[in-house]
Design an enzyme around this catalytic site. Structure first.
Site, PDB file in Angstrom:
ATOM      1  N   ILE A 130      42.621  52.254  25.050  1.00  0.00           N
ATOM      2  CA  ILE A 130      43.814  51.506  24.631  1.00  0.00           C
ATOM      3  C   ILE A 130      44.953  52.489  24.340  1.00  0.00           C
ATOM      4  O   ILE A 130      44.756  53.497  23.660  1.00  0.00           O
ATOM      5  CB  ILE A 130      43.514  50.657  23.362  1.00  0.00           C
ATOM      6  CG1 ILE A 130      42.368  49.676  23.628  1.00  0.00           C
ATOM      7  CG2 ILE A 130      44.764  49.929  22.886  1.00  0.00           C
ATOM      8  CD1 ILE A 130      42.663  48.588  24.628  1.00  0.00           C
ATOM      9  N   ASP A 177      46.495  43.565  26.981  1.00  0.00           N
ATOM     10  CA  ASP A 177      46.638  42.603  28.083  1.00  0.00           C
ATOM     11  C   ASP A 177      47.709  41.551  27.791  1.00  0.00           C
ATOM     12  O   ASP A 177      47.683  40.452  28.368  1.00  0.00           O
ATOM     13  CB  ASP A 177      45.298  41.914  28.401  1.00  0.00           C
ATOM     14  CG  ASP A 177      44.227  42.918  28.815  1.00  0.00           C
ATOM     15  OD1 ASP A 177      44.563  43.904  29.488  1.00  0.00           O
ATOM     16  OD2 ASP A 177      43.056  42.727  28.451  1.00  0.00           O
ATOM     17  N   GLU A 192      52.238  46.611  23.213  1.00  0.00           N
ATOM     18  CA  GLU A 192      51.292  46.946  22.137  1.00  0.00           C
ATOM     19  C   GLU A 192      50.172  45.913  21.994  1.00  0.00           C
ATOM     20  O   GLU A 192      49.188  46.149  21.301  1.00  0.00           O
ATOM     21  CB  GLU A 192      52.034  47.166  20.798  1.00  0.00           C
ATOM     22  CG  GLU A 192      52.719  45.964  20.211  1.00  0.00           C
ATOM     23  CD  GLU A 192      53.957  45.517  20.990  1.00  0.00           C
ATOM     24  OE1 GLU A 192      54.399  44.388  20.739  1.00  0.00           O
ATOM     25  OE2 GLU A 192      54.461  46.258  21.863  1.00  0.00           O
ATOM     26  N   HIS A 228      44.240  44.019  35.497  1.00  0.00           N
ATOM     27  CA  HIS A 228      43.147  43.442  34.715  1.00  0.00           C
ATOM     28  C   HIS A 228      42.369  42.470  35.612  1.00  0.00           C
ATOM     29  O   HIS A 228      42.987  41.654  36.318  1.00  0.00           O
ATOM     30  CB  HIS A 228      43.693  42.710  33.482  1.00  0.00           C
ATOM     31  CG  HIS A 228      42.600  42.146  32.635  1.00  0.00           C
ATOM     32  ND1 HIS A 228      41.839  42.929  31.792  1.00  0.00           N
ATOM     33  CD2 HIS A 228      42.106  40.886  32.541  1.00  0.00           C
ATOM     34  CE1 HIS A 228      40.930  42.173  31.210  1.00  0.00           C
ATOM     35  NE2 HIS A 228      41.067  40.934  31.638  1.00  0.00           N
ATOM     36  N   ALA A 246      41.760  40.729  45.437  1.00  0.00           N
ATOM     37  CA  ALA A 246      42.910  40.607  44.537  1.00  0.00           C
ATOM     38  C   ALA A 246      43.448  41.954  44.041  1.00  0.00           C
ATOM     39  O   ALA A 246      44.583  42.309  44.324  1.00  0.00           O
ATOM     40  CB  ALA A 246      42.542  39.717  43.345  1.00  0.00           C
ATOM     41  N   GLU A 247      42.621  42.721  43.314  1.00  0.00           N
ATOM     42  CA  GLU A 247      43.150  43.922  42.647  1.00  0.00           C
ATOM     43  C   GLU A 247      43.805  44.905  43.611  1.00  0.00           C
ATOM     44  O   GLU A 247      44.932  45.365  43.386  1.00  0.00           O
ATOM     45  CB  GLU A 247      42.028  44.649  41.896  1.00  0.00           C
ATOM     46  CG  GLU A 247      41.429  43.841  40.773  1.00  0.00           C
ATOM     47  CD  GLU A 247      40.385  44.627  39.998  1.00  0.00           C
ATOM     48  OE1 GLU A 247      40.593  45.817  39.723  1.00  0.00           O
ATOM     49  OE2 GLU A 247      39.345  44.036  39.655  1.00  0.00           O
ATOM     50  N   ASN A 257      40.890  51.419  42.551  1.00  0.00           N
ATOM     51  CA  ASN A 257      42.301  50.985  42.510  1.00  0.00           C
ATOM     52  C   ASN A 257      43.231  52.162  42.784  1.00  0.00           C
ATOM     53  O   ASN A 257      44.258  51.999  43.452  1.00  0.00           O
ATOM     54  CB  ASN A 257      42.622  50.330  41.166  1.00  0.00           C
ATOM     55  CG  ASN A 257      42.183  48.885  41.138  1.00  0.00           C
ATOM     56  OD1 ASN A 257      42.812  48.027  41.755  1.00  0.00           O
ATOM     57  ND2 ASN A 257      41.086  48.605  40.450  1.00  0.00           N
ATOM     58  N   GLY A 267      37.767  54.712  40.365  1.00  0.00           N
ATOM     59  CA  GLY A 267      39.073  54.930  40.978  1.00  0.00           C
ATOM     60  C   GLY A 267      39.309  54.201  42.288  1.00  0.00           C
ATOM     61  O   GLY A 267      40.093  54.658  43.125  1.00  0.00           O
ATOM     62  N   ASN A 323      49.473  47.674  34.374  1.00  0.00           N
ATOM     63  CA  ASN A 323      48.004  47.646  34.276  1.00  0.00           C
ATOM     64  C   ASN A 323      47.443  46.606  35.239  1.00  0.00           C
ATOM     65  O   ASN A 323      48.102  45.609  35.534  1.00  0.00           O
ATOM     66  CB  ASN A 323      47.584  47.275  32.841  1.00  0.00           C
ATOM     67  CG  ASN A 323      46.071  47.255  32.660  1.00  0.00           C
ATOM     68  OD1 ASN A 323      45.371  48.163  33.125  1.00  0.00           O
ATOM     69  ND2 ASN A 323      45.556  46.226  31.996  1.00  0.00           N
TER      70      ASN A 323
END
Ligand code: GAR
Length: 202
Positions: free
Chosen positions: A94, A152, A149, A111, A181-182, A14, A12, A109
């Site tokens: 997913i 990514d 759907e 990634h 980055a994230e 992020n 966690g 999201n």
């Protein structure tokens, strides 16, 4: 103010970045709940410390291993909390079905690569960094994108590049991609979606 629901599976960090940037970067939304598909996710503790309600919904233990039931349970929880925008902050299952229809264009999201490199089914967590290092790329990064759907495959909102350094291991690279980055672009992307502005040119 948009109501934000965050989905997590693990540490966690992020989620922590989102909590820390409420009121500064995130000005148009507020985190109202955190849901994990693992009962041992440390992110649940981070949420509790910040006074945010939490819920655990596990595919096998709570939904009989059924994908549709799992997605429906998450969707029902998010709706019961009047969530407007869902953030996948290290959520490693997913999503599909009802949830994607109900929250179309309102699920973000993060990634840990520059999509379309090192993404799609099977690319998550450290595996992404292992793949980048074994391919030998010199630059990687992170991507914040909308969820559809295709794993990514949704519209890219923001990306940030990170250099790969000599001697990097998957673990050192993961840490640098998170820090550089994230944790920066995820709160920015969430603000874009909460603000509801046209993000085409951002
Ligand atoms: C992060 O690096 C995130 O980008 C990645 O999992 C990690 C979770 O860390 N997500 C994916 O790989 C999604 N395909 P966190 O729990 O500390 O935020």
């Amino acid at each position: 103010m948009k109501r934000i629901g965050v989905l997590i599976s693990g540490g966690g960090t992020n989620l922590q970045a989102l909590i820390d940037k409420q009121g500064s970067v995130i000005r148009s939304g507020k985190i109202v709940c955190v849901c994990s598909n693992r009962s041992d996710a440390y992110g649940l503790e981070r949420a509790k410390k910040a006074g945010i309600p939490t819920r655990v919904i596990r595919k096998n233990a709570d939904c009989g291993g059924d994908d549709a039931a799992f997605n429906r349970a998450i969707c029902e929880y998010m709706k019961s909390m009047n969530v407007d925008v869902i953030v996948l902050a290290g959520f490693l299952a997913i999503l599909g079905g009802d949830l994607l229809t109900e929250y179309a264009d309102r699920i973000v999201n993060i990634h840990p690569s520059l999509i379309p490199a090192f993404c799609g089914d099977g690319f998550y967590g450290l595996k992404v960094h292992e793949a980048a290092l074994s391919y030998g790329v010199k630059v990687t990064g992170a991507t914040a994108h909308l969820v559809n759907e295709i794993t990514d495959g949704g519209k890219i909102l923001l990306q940030k590049a990170v250099n790969i350094e000599n001697g990097d291991t998957p673990e050192t690279l993961q840490k640098r991609v998170m820090e550089e980055a994230e944790w920066i672009i995820l709160p920015e992307a969430v603000e874009l979606i909460c603000k509801g502005e046209n993000y085409e040119n951002n």
